[in-house]
Every structure is written in C-alpha cells, then in structure tokens.
Design an enzyme around this catalytic site. Structure first.
Site, short mmCIF file in Angstrom:
data_model
loop_
_atom_site.label_atom_id
_atom_site.label_comp_id
_atom_site.label_asym_id
_atom_site.label_seq_id
_atom_site.Cartn_x
_atom_site.Cartn_y
_atom_site.Cartn_z
N SER A 110 -4.13 -2.47 4.84
CA SER A 110 -2.88 -2.95 4.25
C SER A 110 -3.14 -4.18 3.40
O SER A 110 -3.88 -4.13 2.44
CB SER A 110 -1.84 -3.21 5.35
OG SER A 110 -0.59 -3.50 4.79
N ASP A 263 3.04 -3.59 -0.99
CA ASP A 263 1.92 -4.17 -0.28
C ASP A 263 0.65 -3.37 -0.58
O ASP A 263 0.66 -2.45 -1.40
CB ASP A 263 2.20 -4.29 1.22
CG ASP A 263 2.32 -2.93 1.91
OD1 ASP A 263 2.49 -1.91 1.21
OD2 ASP A 263 2.27 -2.90 3.15
N ASP A 265 -1.30 -1.09 0.84
CA ASP A 265 -1.37 0.37 0.97
C ASP A 265 -0.08 1.04 0.51
O ASP A 265 0.11 2.24 0.69
CB ASP A 265 -1.73 0.79 2.39
CG ASP A 265 -0.74 0.29 3.44
OD1 ASP A 265 -0.06 -0.71 3.19
OD2 ASP A 265 -0.68 0.89 4.53
N ASP A 267 2.99 1.19 1.41
CA ASP A 267 4.00 1.84 2.26
C ASP A 267 5.23 0.94 2.44
O ASP A 267 6.24 1.40 2.95
CB ASP A 267 3.42 2.26 3.61
CG ASP A 267 2.91 1.09 4.44
OD1 ASP A 267 2.78 -0.03 3.89
OD2 ASP A 267 2.62 1.29 5.63
#
Length: 488
Positions: A110, A263, A265, A267
């Site tokens: 992340s 962010d 990643d 998601d």
C-alpha cells in the site's frame, strides 16, 4: 527432532502480510507462504473436479516480480495453477478473483515506504483471509516449512501446477463502467493524484481511453502518474493531510471541478472539492450510499448499508431516512466485509476511505466510489462544495493518537469521568470497538470513541459534535485525561 518453527508473526499480521525486503520478505519466504496458502485455503476449498487455481498480481514496487515468482513456485509445487495478471491495483486483483471465481494474492505494501512489500490474500470471490479466517494457519505452516528447509510434500512433475499470464485491465475497466454510466454527465475537469502508485495505471484505463474504451466527458489532469515504488513526490497515503497539498493546489490552479487522490495500491480514494477543501470520507459514504439505496428502492428491493463506528452520525441519519437499514460495525476491513456478506449489503463505507460494494463482490474499490462521486456531480449543476455540504453537517476531530504509559489506566480515567461519575450528564456507552460515549440524544450533541492500537501503546480518539466549540471542548477534555500521566 522437529525443527523449531520460524516465527513470521513480525510481518504476518491480522489482515495481511507486510514486511521489509529482503530481510523479512524474499522469494524463499513467499514460496513457503504460497505452499502454505495452497494447503490451508486453496486445495481444501477447490470444488471437486475443478482445477485448483490462484490469480496473482503485484503493484509497482521493484521487488514485486521476484516475490510473485517465489509465491507461484510454492503454489505450483502443490499442484495449483497460477494466473498472473501482472501490474494491478488491489481492487483489480479483487475483480479478477471475483470474475474467475478463484482465490487471489495481491503483492503490495500500500503506502508503506519502498523498502517494504506485502501480500493481501483472498478466497474465491474476493472473500477476505484474515487472522481468524486462515491467515494464522498459513503463517504457522509457512514457518514450519521454512524451519524444515524444504518445501514440504510436492506433487509429481506432471501434476505440478502451471503458470499462465493474462491481461485483465480492460475487463476491469469495462466492468466498472458497466456499474456507473459516466457517458452522459456534464463535462468535468478532474485532477487525479496517483502518488506514483497504481492509480497511474488504472485511471487512464477506467476514466480515459487507455484500455480501448470510448472517451468520457472528463478532462483528467494527471499528477504523479509515473509508476515508482520509491514514491519520489510524497507518501502515497492521502489520509495524511500533507499528502493532499499538491492535489489541493493543482485543483485551484487548473480551475478543476474536483480532485481525487489514490493511495499506493489504489484501493482507497480521497476527494477534494473545487476549492481544494477535503470532502470527508463519511460524506462520501453518505453520498454513495444514498445513490445505491435509491437504485435498490427503484427496483423494489430493500437495502442495507454497513458503516464502521467512527463514521459520522450523518451516515445512519440520512440512510435511515432514505429507507435503508444501517449496520454499525468495528473498524477494519475484515469486519466490514464480513458484515457486507452476512447482510447482503448493497454498500459499506469506512472513515479511512475504503468503500465496499455488493456489485463488486462485497470488496472495496476506491475507483468505483470515485465514479459515483463524478456521476453525482456531473448529473447536476452545483459545485461539489455545495453538493458535499448536505453530507457534512457536523464537526469531527479526525483521529488523534496518544502514546501512553498504560493504556488501561488512561482508559480508566476516561471511564471514571464520563461513565462512572457521569459528569457530562446522561450518556450512552458501548464497547463494540473500544469505548464509545454518546451524548447525541441530549444537548449539546457530541460523541467520542477511544480505541487502543493492536500493536502499540496508543489510544486513538475520534470526536464528533454538532458544532466546532463543542467538538473542541470534548476533544481537549478527553485528551487531557488520556495524557494526564505525561503532565504529572
């Protein structure tokens, strides 16, 4: 003599795997995790007659391909086929797991710094794997395999799993567009800050023509779309206000209608209005939730919406008034996802800007939430600030962390002041997740939640009130009690 298990608990946590590369995570470790995932989750849950398969993806971190290769080797050693979809956002991996009906593994850390990587595991249909649903068993078995210095029982050569590659970005983009029609909205200018993360890969495909889909009436101004796991511009964590400053400035400079920040990643998605002011995730939860509820109501179906206990009171207020059933849950994606599935909920939202959709396999996707915001804005003539105002009637403190010598003693001081002695008057108290004290049904209106960190001697405080003065007083009074030992 059985060798002592290698302890992986330092980086295999409650919800995912996240550790330093290569000291904690390397190809040997991910091979063991892959084999353990096959033994614990994949093989026992593969339907009779079906070929066991796992779909695997990675983000832009340089360590991703090597870690994926190790993981795939562990899976194939157990006779499990691997479908590699290459670069993807986490919600892109969830889509692949849902569409293909197979377990999945997303290699990402992340927003963590470049020296980290990790794995988010899911069952078929993007169902979560956490400490209480298989991750602890995977961790322990992987530790045993590493201690033994061998991969464990492998299948014969002709029974080993295969590895194939498949590009699913276009399918992902087309699927999201099938859920929210943006083709007829008024023209909008939107600045998108990808933070050098996977939004730079998915936004051109979904909101642009990068996947071969027709152009939308959107003028996308890109910020930091270059995929770079070293995050050269700013941390890819929009939850921290300093990471939104470039986006806020760009929205004003370009005269944009709104800004979106993803962010690492991709998601999670954060929103700022045309003035560069952040729109709270609770307001987005209310806005998107009302759209989903309206669609269900028009189809003659009842609807349930999930929210965690530190989202604004505006969420249950507005959604209940719209005819929905609201379910309050603990903080954390595994709790939200569990409640989403249990209640067949149409939507769920968290204060951290994770948004969950029944139509997206009950999984979280920041991109779909962003598309709902674009649709809501583009279907009417008012600016986003005016639209968002109706979903932000209250004042919140945001989450405030306090490091304390004794979590239990600090909490007890708050309980004594607000519950035992009831100095604030009659309150409602619950312990669904930490301590929640509410004075919402009396004047002045306020509530707060105090939760302990699972990993550090921290207490996390969230306060909401009907106006700024009340919020500040409650916030400061509770913080004084929490931090009293530091001043003693």
């Amino acid at each position: 003599m059985t060798p002592e298990r290698v302890d992986l608990s330092a980086f295999i946590k409650a919800y995912d795997v996240r550790g330093l590369v290569p000291s904690e995570l390397n190809a040997a470790v991910t091979r063991a995790i892959g084999a353990a995932f096959a033994d614990v989750v994949v093989l026992p849950e593969t339907p009779a007659g079906a070929r066991p398969t796992v779909v695997v993806a990675h983000d832009m971190r340089p360590s991703g391909p090597d870690l994926v290769a190790g993981f795939a080797a562990g899976l194939t050693s157990r006779g499990v086929d691997v479908v590699r979809i290459g670069l993807a956002s986490t919600d892109g991996l969830y889509f692949a797991s849902g569409l293909l009906g197979v377990p999945g593994a997303m290699f990402t850390a992340s927003h963590n710094p470049a020296e980290y990587n990790g794995i988010k595991l899911c069952r078929a249909g993007a169902r979560p794997v956490g400490q209480d649903s298989g991750l602890t068993a995977v961790r322990d078995l992987a530790g045993d395999l590493l201690a033994a210095g061998e991969p464990g029982p492998e299948v014969a050569g002709d029974e080993r799993g295969t590895v194939t590659d498949r590009d699913m970005l276009g399918e992902y983009a087309a699927f999201l567009r099938s859920l929210v029609d943006l083709s007829r909205v008024r023209p909008l200018k939107v600045v998108v800050d990808a933070g050098n993360g996977m939004g730079g890969y998915t936004v051109p495909a979904v909101l642009g023509t990068g996947a071969g889909l027709p152009a939308l009436p959107l003028d996308v101004v890109p910020l930091y779309f270059e995929l770079d796991g070293t995050f050269p511009n700013h941390e890819a964590n929009p939850l921290e206000p300093e990471n939104l400053r470039d986006l806020q400035r760009a929205v004003v400079e370009h005269g944009a209608d709104l800004g979106l920040a993803f962010d690492g990643d991709a998601d999670r998605c954060f929103v700022v209005d045309e003035n560069g002011d952040p729109v709270s995730p609770s307001a987005i939860t209310a806005l998107v939730g009302l759209r989903e509820v309206a669609r269900e109501t028009a189809a003659g179906r009842p609807s349930t919406v999930i929210h965690n206990l530190i989202t604004s009171r505006v969420v249950p207020d507005l959604l209940t008034a719209a005819g929905a059933t609201t379910v309050r849950t603990r903080v954390g994606h595994s709790f939200i996802k569990g409640q989403m599935a249990e209640h067949d909920a149409v939507f769920g939202g968290e204060h951290s800007a994770h948004y969950y959709f029944r139509d997206f396999f009950f999984a979280d996707t920041g991109m779909l939430a962003a598309m709902h915001v674009l649709a809501a804005l583009g279907e009417q003539a008012h600016p986003l600030s005016a639209l968002a105002d109706q979903y932000q009637p209250y004042v919140s403190s945001g989450e405030i962390n306090s490091r304390v010598a004794s979590v239990a003693q600090a909490r007890e001081r708050v309980v004594d002041a607000y519950v035992t002695r009831q100095g604030a008057g009659p309150v409602e108290v619950d312990e669904l997740d930490g301590l929640t004290v509410s004075h919402w049904d009396a004047q002045p209106q306020w509530w707060f939640n105090l939760r302990a960190s699972n990993t550090e001697p921290l207490l996390r405080l969230n306060v909401e009130a009907a106006d700024e003065d009340i919020m500040v007083k409650v916030r400061d009074d509770v913080l004084a009690l929490v931090r009293q030992e530091a001043d003693a």
